[in-house]
Design a protein around this motif. Structure first.
Motif, short mmCIF file in Angstrom:
data_model
loop_
_atom_site.label_atom_id
_atom_site.label_comp_id
_atom_site.label_asym_id
_atom_site.label_seq_id
_atom_site.Cartn_x
_atom_site.Cartn_y
_atom_site.Cartn_z
N GLU A 222 -4.32 0.19 16.22
CA GLU A 222 -4.72 -1.08 16.82
C GLU A 222 -4.61 -2.21 15.80
N GLY A 223 -4.10 -3.34 16.24
CA GLY A 223 -4.00 -4.48 15.34
C GLY A 223 -2.93 -5.46 15.77
N ASP A 224 -2.33 -6.14 14.79
CA ASP A 224 -1.33 -7.17 15.04
C ASP A 224 0.06 -6.68 14.65
N LEU A 225 1.06 -7.34 15.21
CA LEU A 225 2.45 -7.05 14.88
C LEU A 225 3.06 -8.25 14.16
N VAL A 226 3.56 -8.03 12.97
CA VAL A 226 4.19 -9.08 12.18
C VAL A 226 5.66 -8.73 12.00
N GLU A 227 6.53 -9.66 12.36
CA GLU A 227 7.97 -9.44 12.24
C GLU A 227 8.57 -10.49 11.31
N ALA A 228 9.53 -10.06 10.52
CA ALA A 228 10.20 -11.00 9.63
C ALA A 228 11.59 -10.48 9.30
N ASP A 229 12.55 -11.40 9.20
CA ASP A 229 13.88 -11.06 8.69
C ASP A 229 13.83 -11.23 7.18
N VAL A 230 14.27 -10.21 6.47
CA VAL A 230 14.18 -10.20 5.00
C VAL A 230 15.56 -9.94 4.42
N ALA A 231 15.94 -10.71 3.43
CA ALA A 231 17.20 -10.46 2.72
C ALA A 231 17.14 -9.09 2.07
N ARG A 232 18.24 -8.34 2.14
CA ARG A 232 18.25 -6.98 1.59
C ARG A 232 17.86 -6.98 0.11
N GLU A 233 18.27 -8.02 -0.62
CA GLU A 233 17.96 -8.08 -2.05
C GLU A 233 16.46 -8.15 -2.31
N ALA A 234 15.70 -8.65 -1.32
CA ALA A 234 14.26 -8.81 -1.49
C ALA A 234 13.46 -7.72 -0.80
N ALA A 235 14.12 -6.87 -0.04
CA ALA A 235 13.42 -5.90 0.79
C ALA A 235 12.56 -4.94 -0.03
N ASP A 236 13.09 -4.43 -1.12
CA ASP A 236 12.35 -3.44 -1.90
C ASP A 236 11.06 -4.04 -2.47
N GLU A 237 11.16 -5.25 -3.00
CA GLU A 237 9.99 -5.92 -3.57
C GLU A 237 8.94 -6.21 -2.50
N ILE A 238 9.40 -6.65 -1.33
CA ILE A 238 8.47 -6.99 -0.25
C ILE A 238 7.80 -5.73 0.30
N VAL A 239 8.56 -4.67 0.48
CA VAL A 239 7.98 -3.43 1.00
C VAL A 239 6.94 -2.89 0.03
N ASP A 240 7.24 -2.93 -1.26
CA ASP A 240 6.27 -2.48 -2.25
C ASP A 240 4.99 -3.30 -2.18
N ALA A 241 5.14 -4.62 -1.98
CA ALA A 241 3.96 -5.49 -1.90
C ALA A 241 3.14 -5.18 -0.65
N LEU A 242 3.82 -4.93 0.47
CA LEU A 242 3.11 -4.58 1.70
C LEU A 242 2.40 -3.24 1.57
N CYS A 243 3.04 -2.31 0.88
CA CYS A 243 2.38 -1.03 0.61
C CYS A 243 1.16 -1.23 -0.28
N GLY A 244 1.25 -2.23 -1.17
CA GLY A 244 0.12 -2.54 -2.02
C GLY A 244 -1.09 -3.02 -1.23
N LEU A 245 -0.85 -3.56 -0.03
CA LEU A 245 -1.94 -3.94 0.86
C LEU A 245 -2.46 -2.76 1.67
N GLY A 246 -1.82 -1.62 1.51
CA GLY A 246 -2.25 -0.42 2.23
C GLY A 246 -1.75 -0.36 3.66
N LEU A 247 -0.76 -1.18 4.02
CA LEU A 247 -0.29 -1.22 5.40
C LEU A 247 0.48 0.04 5.79
N ASP A 248 0.98 0.78 4.81
CA ASP A 248 1.64 2.04 5.14
C ASP A 248 0.64 3.10 5.56
N HIS A 249 -0.65 2.86 5.31
CA HIS A 249 -1.70 3.80 5.70
C HIS A 249 -2.52 3.28 6.89
#
Length: 307
Positions: free
Chosen positions: A34-61
């Motif tokens: 349950e929660g919100d859905l956030v969508e964004a287009d991300v440049a491939r060059e930035a994807a790894d850094e952004i995904v790591d940051a989102l995982c740092g927020l615990g969103l993968d859990h």
């Protein structure tokens, strides 16, 4: 997908990153979790850094992170995101994406085993009929590069669970495939379809068991090309990798040579198989190490999420 209390942080993170474009927030639409859905287009060059940051927020859990490649984006904002993100898209490695791909392809399951059995049977037929074309077909059908890439990935990232799972796929998969091939060769011989003794006169496929330094060099080049193809999303190059290494053909030759009583050729074929497997893993691991160092430019990496 993220819980409501994390949405603001996720949105701020995406909004502030120069590699992000087209940010959309759907409040309260997520049901499970349950929660919100956030969508964004991300440049491939930035994807790894952004995904790591989102995982740092615990969103993968507490939520979920899904990545999908976009073929075309016609937008000034998308162009600006690509220009602002460091590096080139073709050189960027999305480590979570790569980890997911190799993890899925490393599993020993019925589909993997079926492809390996069919590939070994094709290789045996090619050896018995002195048909290089059939041997090449067996190379293309063989699914063994997936586990080999997974082993290299696991070694570089110290994901020993991935190494064990991929190792099981190879250690269990090849003997089962070779046993099925043995049954097929014996049945074909009993039915008068094949004559294993003809391998002493079949010279078009001698390259399968002729192992030497060149075999290791080819395996290294193939492993490097294969991992480059996987990390740059240029999957078309993988076909060239498949038809350049003698893994499955060597396994098929071991069986045929054993049935014919040519244990010297069976031994050389087995050595060919091991040399190719080792060379592919070594080269793939080296490519991953080099790409990792280049992409992160000496910045200390946080451990990848296991989500």
């Amino acid at each position: 997908m993220c819980p409501p209390e994390r949405t603001a942080e996720a949105v701020d993170l995406l909004r502030e990153h120069p590699g992000t474009a087209h940010l959309i927030v759907h409040r309260g639409v997520a049901v499970t979790p349950e929660g919100d859905l956030v969508e964004a287009d991300v440049a491939r060059e930035a994807a790894d850094e952004i995904v790591d940051a989102l995982c740092g927020l615990g969103l993968d859990h507490s939520g979920g992170i899904t990545m999908e490649a976009l073929d075309t984006a016609l937008s000034d904002a998308a162009d600006a995101a690509e220009e602002s993100a460091p590096g080139e898209a073709a050189d960027a490695v999305v480590w979570q994406e790569l980890l997911g791909r190799t993890g899925e392809e490393s599993r020993w399951n019925a589909t993997f085993q079926a492809f390996l059995v069919i590939a070994c049977l094709l290789a045996a037929v090619g050896v018995l009929t002195d048909s290089p074309v059939t041997v090449v077909g067996a190379m293309v059908v063989g699914p063994e590069f997936g586990p080999l890439a997974a082993i290299a990935m696991g070694l570089v990232l110290r994901r020993w669970d991935l190494v064990r799972r991929a190792g099981l796929a190879l250690v269990a998969g090849f003997p089962v495939a070779m046993a099925c091939t043995l049954a097929g060769v014996l049945l074909g011989t009993a039915a008068g379809i094949f004559e294993p003794d003809v391998i002493v006169r079949n010279h078009e496929v001698d390259f399968v068991y002729q192992v030497g330094p060149a075999s290791f060099v080819v395996a290294l080049l193939a492993g490097a090309a294969g991992m480059l193809a996987m990390t740059s999303a240029k999957s078309a190059a993988l076909v060239g990798v498949f038809i350049s290494v003698t893994t499955v053909p060597a396994a098929g030759y071991v069986v045929v040579a054993a049935v014919a009583g040519r244990w010297d050729r069976a031994g050389f074929s087995l050595l060919q198989l091991l040399v190719n497997l080792a060379g592919i893993v070594l080269a793939a691991a080296i490519v991953l190490i080099l790409r990792r160092r280049k992409q992160r430019s000496g910045v200390l990496l946080r451990p990848l999420s296991r989500g």
